[in-house]
Scaffold this motif. Structure first.
Motif, mmCIF file in Angstrom:
data_model
loop_
_atom_site.group_PDB
_atom_site.id
_atom_site.type_symbol
_atom_site.label_atom_id
_atom_site.label_comp_id
_atom_site.label_asym_id
_atom_site.label_seq_id
_atom_site.Cartn_x
_atom_site.Cartn_y
_atom_site.Cartn_z
ATOM 1 N N GLN A 34 88.321 31.911 41.558
ATOM 2 C CA GLN A 34 88.859 32.038 42.916
ATOM 3 C C GLN A 34 89.145 33.509 43.214
ATOM 4 O O GLN A 34 90.279 33.896 43.470
ATOM 5 C CB GLN A 34 90.114 31.188 43.065
ATOM 6 N N HIS A 54 92.358 37.974 43.478
ATOM 7 C CA HIS A 54 92.319 36.550 43.148
ATOM 8 C C HIS A 54 93.046 35.829 44.273
ATOM 9 O O HIS A 54 94.139 36.253 44.681
ATOM 10 C CB HIS A 54 93.004 36.297 41.800
ATOM 11 N N THR A 55 92.463 34.763 44.804
ATOM 12 C CA THR A 55 93.035 34.110 45.987
ATOM 13 C C THR A 55 94.374 33.443 45.716
ATOM 14 O O THR A 55 95.139 33.230 46.654
ATOM 15 C CB THR A 55 92.051 33.083 46.582
#
Length: 161
Positions: A34, A54-55
């Motif tokens: 992600q 990173h989400t």
């Protein structure tokens, strides 16, 4: 005025950064991480190679190391001028990984290490992984996770407690 060697080193570092960003994009895709691939930014030493978003976890730094057999690389680079006699080669993985694990970096971000086999190396993934895993587990490096991305394998080899 900066020297020509400085300009050459900067150009080399920029080219290396483009290649490293491509490698990280492949990891993001293959491991389904992600991470926003458009957020990848090249950093200069002593920082880790790349920083990205990173989400879920926020910013994360990646240090990359390519497993490449230097003797095999010389032969490949020589092309048709390559030597015709036999030569010996050995798996360089343990030496390369040991050296990388002992380095220090300047960052406040968590750092992940991506070990990848993208250059001339004769050793298959299923030999590299059991060779380097004990080294990774025995050295207290600065990394939160250590990834391996080979010809067929993509996996986390080690993760901090």
């Amino acid at each position: 005025m900066r020297s020509a060697s400085y300009a050459l080193a900067m150009r080399s570092e920029i080219t290396k950064g483009i290649d490293e960003a491509d490698v990280l994009r492949r990891l993001i895709e293959r491991a389904r991480l992600q991470i926003d691939p458009t957020s990848i930014e090249k950093r200069m030493p002593p920082e880790p190679d790349l920083v990205c978003q990173h989400t879920v976890e926020g910013p994360v730094a990646f240090e990359l190391v390519n497993l490449c057999d230097p003797e095999l690389a010389k032969v490949v680079a020589a092309g048709s001028k390559a030597r015709s006699e036999a030569f010996s080669t050995a798996d360089p993985s343990a030496r390369i990984v040991s050296n990388k694990l002992r380095k220090t970096y300047s960052t406040t971000l968590t750092i992940e290490l991506l070990i990848y086999a993208d250059g001339p190396i004769i050793t298959p993934d299923d030999v590299i992984i059991p060779t380097i895993r004990p080294i990774i587990e025995s050295v207290n490096g600065p990394f939160r996770r250590v990834w391996f991305m080979g010809e067929k394998s993509v996996c986390v080899l080690w993760q901090a407690g």
